[in-house]
Scaffold this motif. Structure first.
Motif, PDB file in Angstrom:
ATOM      1  N   UNK A  48       8.124 -17.781  15.706  1.00 40.72           N
ATOM      2  CA  UNK A  48       9.052 -16.570  14.754  1.00 40.72           C
ATOM      3  C   UNK A  48       8.580 -17.260  12.978  1.00 40.72           C
ATOM      4  N   UNK A  49       8.017 -15.917  12.671  1.00 47.20           N
ATOM      5  CA  UNK A  49       7.753 -15.438  11.365  1.00 47.20           C
ATOM      6  C   UNK A  49       7.906 -14.380  10.789  1.00 47.20           C
ATOM      7  N   UNK A  50       7.099 -14.122  10.083  1.00 56.09           N
ATOM      8  CA  UNK A  50       6.907 -12.393   9.441  1.00 56.09           C
ATOM      9  C   UNK A  50       5.239 -12.181   9.226  1.00 56.09           C
ATOM     10  N   UNK A  51       5.282 -11.297   9.720  1.00 53.92           N
ATOM     11  CA  UNK A  51       3.239 -10.785   9.476  1.00 53.92           C
ATOM     12  C   UNK A  51       3.406  -9.691   7.961  1.00 53.92           C
ATOM     13  N   UNK A  52       2.455 -10.211   7.625  1.00 51.27           N
ATOM     14  CA  UNK A  52       2.428  -9.556   6.188  1.00 51.27           C
ATOM     15  C   UNK A  52       1.898  -7.565   6.692  1.00 51.27           C
ATOM     16  N   UNK A  53       1.762  -6.559   6.397  1.00 53.74           N
ATOM     17  CA  UNK A  53       1.068  -5.859   6.917  1.00 53.74           C
ATOM     18  C   UNK A  53       0.779  -4.559   5.919  1.00 53.74           C
ATOM     19  N   UNK A  54      -0.188  -3.867   6.172  1.00 51.99           N
ATOM     20  CA  UNK A  54      -0.745  -3.043   4.715  1.00 51.99           C
ATOM     21  C   UNK A  54      -0.240  -2.811   3.369  1.00 51.99           C
ATOM     22  N   UNK A  55      -0.602  -4.054   3.569  1.00 51.70           N
ATOM     23  CA  UNK A  55      -0.812  -4.188   1.851  1.00 51.70           C
ATOM     24  C   UNK A  55      -1.874  -3.543   1.576  1.00 51.70           C
ATOM     25  N   UNK A  56      -1.657  -2.560   0.466  1.00 46.46           N
ATOM     26  CA  UNK A  56      -2.191  -2.144   0.446  1.00 46.46           C
ATOM     27  C   UNK A  56      -2.154  -1.193  -1.436  1.00 46.46           C
ATOM     28  N   UNK A  57      -3.018  -0.928  -2.788  1.00 43.99           N
ATOM     29  CA  UNK A  57      -2.758  -0.138  -4.071  1.00 43.99           C
ATOM     30  C   UNK A  57      -4.012   0.787  -3.882  1.00 43.99           C
ATOM     31  N   UNK A  58      -3.589   1.538  -4.532  1.00 41.58           N
ATOM     32  CA  UNK A  58      -4.314   2.723  -4.643  1.00 41.58           C
ATOM     33  C   UNK A  58      -5.457   2.161  -6.048  1.00 41.58           C
ATOM     34  N   UNK A  59      -6.839   2.696  -5.536  1.00 40.61           N
ATOM     35  CA  UNK A  59      -7.898   1.924  -6.193  1.00 40.61           C
ATOM     36  C   UNK A  59      -7.669   2.142  -8.123  1.00 40.61           C
ATOM     37  N   UNK A  60      -7.175   3.103  -8.428  1.00 36.93           N
ATOM     38  CA  UNK A  60      -6.589   2.812  -9.773  1.00 36.93           C
ATOM     39  C   UNK A  60      -6.172   2.647 -10.192  1.00 36.93           C
ATOM     40  N   UNK A  61      -5.070   2.197  -9.748  1.00 31.30           N
ATOM     41  CA  UNK A  61      -4.033   0.915 -10.006  1.00 31.30           C
ATOM     42  C   UNK A  61      -4.630  -0.673  -9.925  1.00 31.30           C
ATOM     43  N   UNK A  62      -5.116  -0.525  -9.650  1.00 31.83           N
ATOM     44  CA  UNK A  62      -6.019  -1.822  -9.155  1.00 31.83           C
ATOM     45  C   UNK A  62      -6.357  -2.887  -9.999  1.00 31.83           C
ATOM     46  N   UNK A  63      -6.344  -3.802 -10.629  1.00 31.69           N
ATOM     47  CA  UNK A  63      -6.238  -5.104 -11.295  1.00 31.69           C
ATOM     48  C   UNK A  63      -5.197  -5.308 -12.556  1.00 31.69           C
TER      49      UNK A  63
END
Length: 128
Positions: A48-63
């Motif tokens: 039983x666990x949670x799986x992280x999926x689809x972590x994504x940030x648009x390039x212009x907003x990274x950092x």
């Protein structure tokens, strides 16, 4: 992801899968623009666990700390669901993401669930 890895190494969820009851999907929005997103899927197969999926940030907003914010919200959700673990699969060509996961406390592990060994993948786990 499609520009970094061959199709067989991409473990993305479809829009239909993201709509399922066992998925908690979030987005970061500013001025009606989606800056990033992420999801956690409740799993009950090999554990039983949670799986992280689809972590994504648009390039212009990274950092700007957006990925950490997304991860913290998803971890809080997992705690509220009383999930003992969070697991993830990430690609070896994403050093920034891997560094963030390690800073938060994720540790490398072997494959889990339905994942098979892939030399382009790293598998991680966080006990909560």
């Amino acid at each position: 992801m499609n520009s970094l890895y061959p199709q067989e190494s991409n473990q993305l969820l479809s829009i239909e899968e993201l709509k399922k009851d066992n998925v908690h999907f979030i987005g970061v929005v500013k001025d009606k623009n989606i800056l990033g997103c992420g999801a956690i899927v409740n799993k009950h197969n090999d554990d039983i666990y949670g799986e992280l999926k689809r972590i994504y940030v648009k390039e212009a907003y990274r950092g700007q700390g957006i990925p950490k914010t997304i991860l913290n919200v998803l971890i809080d959700h997992a705690k509220k669901q009383k999930l003992p673990l969070i697991r993830l699969e990430a690609g070896i060509k994403q050093p920034e993401a891997l560094s963030l996961y390690k800073k938060i406390g994720f540790q490398e592990r072997n494959e889990f669930g339905s994942y098979q060994y892939d030399p382009l993948s790293i598998y991680m786990e966080l006990k909560i």
